[in-house]
Design an enzyme around this catalytic site. Structure first.
Site, mmCIF file in Angstrom:
data_model
loop_
_atom_site.group_PDB
_atom_site.id
_atom_site.type_symbol
_atom_site.label_atom_id
_atom_site.label_comp_id
_atom_site.label_asym_id
_atom_site.label_seq_id
_atom_site.Cartn_x
_atom_site.Cartn_y
_atom_site.Cartn_z
ATOM 1 N N ARG A 260 0.843 -1.190 0.000
ATOM 2 C CA ARG A 260 0.000 0.000 0.000
ATOM 3 C C ARG A 260 0.887 1.252 0.000
ATOM 4 O O ARG A 260 1.988 1.232 0.554
ATOM 5 C CB ARG A 260 -0.928 0.005 1.221
ATOM 6 C CG ARG A 260 -1.936 -1.134 1.205
ATOM 7 C CD ARG A 260 -2.742 -1.174 2.482
ATOM 8 N NE ARG A 260 -3.749 -2.223 2.458
ATOM 9 C CZ ARG A 260 -3.534 -3.485 2.800
ATOM 10 N NH1 ARG A 260 -2.337 -3.844 3.228
ATOM 11 N NH2 ARG A 260 -4.512 -4.369 2.748
ATOM 12 N N LYS A 289 -7.492 -1.170 7.907
ATOM 13 C CA LYS A 289 -8.180 -0.598 9.046
ATOM 14 C C LYS A 289 -8.531 -1.711 10.020
ATOM 15 O O LYS A 289 -8.656 -2.867 9.663
ATOM 16 C CB LYS A 289 -9.468 0.107 8.604
ATOM 17 C CG LYS A 289 -9.214 1.345 7.748
ATOM 18 C CD LYS A 289 -10.519 1.982 7.370
ATOM 19 C CE LYS A 289 -10.286 3.206 6.502
ATOM 20 N NZ LYS A 289 -11.550 3.831 6.091
ATOM 21 N N HIS A 361 -2.119 2.551 -5.733
ATOM 22 C CA HIS A 361 -2.909 1.340 -5.510
ATOM 23 C C HIS A 361 -3.079 0.539 -6.797
ATOM 24 O O HIS A 361 -3.305 -0.682 -6.763
ATOM 25 C CB HIS A 361 -4.279 1.723 -4.945
ATOM 26 C CG HIS A 361 -4.961 0.609 -4.214
ATOM 27 N ND1 HIS A 361 -5.635 -0.395 -4.861
ATOM 28 C CD2 HIS A 361 -5.068 0.333 -2.893
ATOM 29 C CE1 HIS A 361 -6.145 -1.230 -3.987
ATOM 30 N NE2 HIS A 361 -5.808 -0.820 -2.786
ATOM 31 N N ARG A 364 -1.019 -2.588 -7.199
ATOM 32 C CA ARG A 364 -1.513 -3.787 -6.508
ATOM 33 C C ARG A 364 -2.497 -4.544 -7.399
ATOM 34 O O ARG A 364 -2.473 -5.774 -7.462
ATOM 35 C CB ARG A 364 -2.189 -3.385 -5.195
ATOM 36 C CG ARG A 364 -1.224 -2.860 -4.162
ATOM 37 C CD ARG A 364 -1.911 -2.228 -2.972
ATOM 38 N NE ARG A 364 -2.760 -3.130 -2.216
ATOM 39 C CZ ARG A 364 -2.333 -4.029 -1.343
ATOM 40 N NH1 ARG A 364 -1.035 -4.153 -1.121
ATOM 41 N NH2 ARG A 364 -3.183 -4.789 -0.681
ATOM 42 N N HIS A 387 -4.293 -9.023 2.508
ATOM 43 C CA HIS A 387 -5.734 -8.896 2.640
ATOM 44 C C HIS A 387 -6.205 -9.667 3.862
ATOM 45 O O HIS A 387 -5.568 -10.629 4.297
ATOM 46 C CB HIS A 387 -6.440 -9.424 1.388
ATOM 47 C CG HIS A 387 -6.348 -8.474 0.237
ATOM 48 N ND1 HIS A 387 -6.614 -8.826 -1.056
ATOM 49 C CD2 HIS A 387 -5.996 -7.155 0.190
ATOM 50 C CE1 HIS A 387 -6.451 -7.795 -1.852
ATOM 51 N NE2 HIS A 387 -6.068 -6.764 -1.121
ATOM 52 N N TYR A 397 -1.144 -19.534 9.858
ATOM 53 C CA TYR A 397 -0.504 -20.552 9.025
ATOM 54 C C TYR A 397 0.069 -19.919 7.767
ATOM 55 O O TYR A 397 1.204 -20.174 7.385
ATOM 56 C CB TYR A 397 -1.542 -21.621 8.661
ATOM 57 C CG TYR A 397 -1.006 -22.717 7.773
ATOM 58 C CD1 TYR A 397 -0.283 -23.782 8.303
ATOM 59 C CD2 TYR A 397 -1.220 -22.677 6.395
ATOM 60 C CE1 TYR A 397 0.214 -24.782 7.477
ATOM 61 C CE2 TYR A 397 -0.733 -23.668 5.567
ATOM 62 C CZ TYR A 397 -0.012 -24.728 6.108
ATOM 63 O OH TYR A 397 0.468 -25.704 5.296
#
Length: 437
Positions: A260, A289, A361, A364, A387, A397
């Site tokens: 980001r 957030k 962005h 990404r 994410h 994991y």
């Protein structure tokens, strides 16, 4: 000294957050990127430098108008910024801090300020922000300070009505920030709910209205990004960017890491372990957030190309001894204690011909699409994009177990970008993965 014509025509240079135009005696006009023009007076008291806001131009002109109308029914004459400065300076000469005097006068005019919207909002925030990410919590408070407090902050919460909230929200929308208007209204609803719960108000006026009743409909807008066919040209233009070397390196590392924008420009040297070829973004700096306590550090494997960018930055800063600890990797050009501005990167993309068509962005999105088409496992790609994963067990994991797979993927991605840039055309994604293997 300034003239009214200069004040009226003043504009903030592209790529900067603000510019300050000096008048005299510490008075200056601060012109922001959003177009606002604020008078401020710089002064010193008890060895400390302070600044006093004197109002917004043109509501507060440079100088008081001559031949102001008289008569008992006429409005009081408008005071100019220079007159307000002189009044504040006269107060300072008596040993009184003008800023503190203003605060005391405001408190006296309000009577008991304990139950004003601003006071209640700050008490709500003090408890609410404890388990929130500091960056997110501080941003929310700053938005209240900029957009809500000037309009409704001085009103007691038990006198606020839906009309007050609608007026505040429409002011924000009027400057083209419709989505921000919705968020501020939502936050005001949380504050008023707190006020009701503590017996400070009878009801929450935000509950009586819906944004769709008075705000313009939302327009769905994805982050701007170019198509795959334009990627080679963009990469070559970044490589040959004639502006700041720091901006060019930031854009290169963005393409290689697809983190980001806030994570990139806030990066500090202590987050990088060049021996293990990893960049560990701490939870409090991660761009997602939510509650910081529910998040984990985000590890970004560094390809040889990414390491080369970092080595170039170290050499440019004068060696490894200046690139350690909390020092910013991408400091601002005018203030090395503040990070490079996101607007600087957007301005660079605009200079390259991608204004409105590409954002930080957007890298990404390009990487996500390409890596999925290359055949990498979606779970691994999502983990690298940091994410949210609904399962805490699965998230832990992913974090520990897929690092080697992510490292291979990031190296293949960097090699793919090199091939695309040098070849001048997009290589089919699956073919690119086979070549990397």
């Amino acid at each position: 000294m300034l003239t009214d014509t200069e004040c009226r025509n003043a504009r903030c240079p592209e790529g900067r957050a603000y510019v300050r135009l000096a008048d005299s005696g510490g008075l200056y006009l601060e012109v922001t990127a959003t177009g606002s023009k604020l008078w401020r007076w710089k002064y010193r008291i008890a060895g400390k430098e302070k600044r006093l806001a004197l109002g917004q131009y043109p509501d507060v002109p440079l100088a008081s108008p001559r031949n102001a109308p008289g008569g008992k029914d006429s409005a009081p004459p408008v005071k100019g910024a220079r007159q307000l400065r002189d009044e504040a300076r006269a107060l300072l000469l008596t040993g009184v801090d003008p800023g503190e005097a203003r605060k005391q006068a405001k408190r006296a005019a309000q009577g008991s300020a304990e139950d004003t919207f601003e006071a209640v909002a700050r008490r709500w925030w003090a408890g609410w922000h404890i388990n929130k990410a500091p960056r997110y919590a501080d941003h929310l408070l700053s938005r209240l300070e900029a957009d809500a407090f000037p309009v409704i902050g001085s009103r007691p919460v038990n006198t606020l009505t839906a009309a007050h909230l609608i007026d505040m929200t429409l002011r924000i929308e009027k400057r083209g920030a419709g989505e921000l208007a919705r968020r501020i209204l939502q936050t005001c609803g949380l504050v008023m709910r707190y006020a009701v719960a503590h017996g400070l108000a009878v009801r929450n006026p935000v509950a009586d209205i819906k944004p769709g009743d008075f705000l313009k409909p939302r327009t769905t807008k994805n982050f701007a990004r170019i198509g795959a066919d334009e990627l080679p040209d963009l990469l070559r233009k970044i490589e040959g960017y004639a502006g700041s070397m720091l901006t060019r390196m930031a854009l290169k590392l963005m393409t290689l890491s697809f983190v980001r924008t806030s994570e990139l420009i806030g990066a500090r040297w202590q987050e990088f372990d060049l021996a293990s070829k990893t960049w560990t973004i701490p939870p409090e700096r991660e761009g997602r957030k939510g509650a910081a306590g529910k998040r984990r550090p985000h590890i970004v494997p560094l390809s040889p190309q990414a390491l080369e960018v970092l080595e170039t930055l170290r050499l440019a800063r004068g060696g490894a001894d200046r690139c350690t600890g909390p020092a910013l990797v991408f400091p601002g050009e005018r203030d090395i204690l503040r990070p490079l501005s996101n607007m600087t990167m957007l301005a660079a993309l605009k200079r390259m011909g991608y204004g409105g068509r590409m954002t930080g962005h957007g890298f990404r999105g390009i990487a996500s699409t390409a890596l999925n088409e290359m055949g990498y496992r979606p779970d691994v790609i999502e983990a690298q994009l940091s994410h949210v994963d609904g399962s805490k067990v699965r998230a832990a994991y992913n974090h520990a177990q897929w690092l080697d797979e992510r490292r291979d993927m990031m190296t293949a991605w960097a090699n793919y970008l090199d091939a695309v840039r040098s070849g001048g055309q997009v290589i089919p994604f699956r073919q690119a993965k086979r070549a990397a293997a």
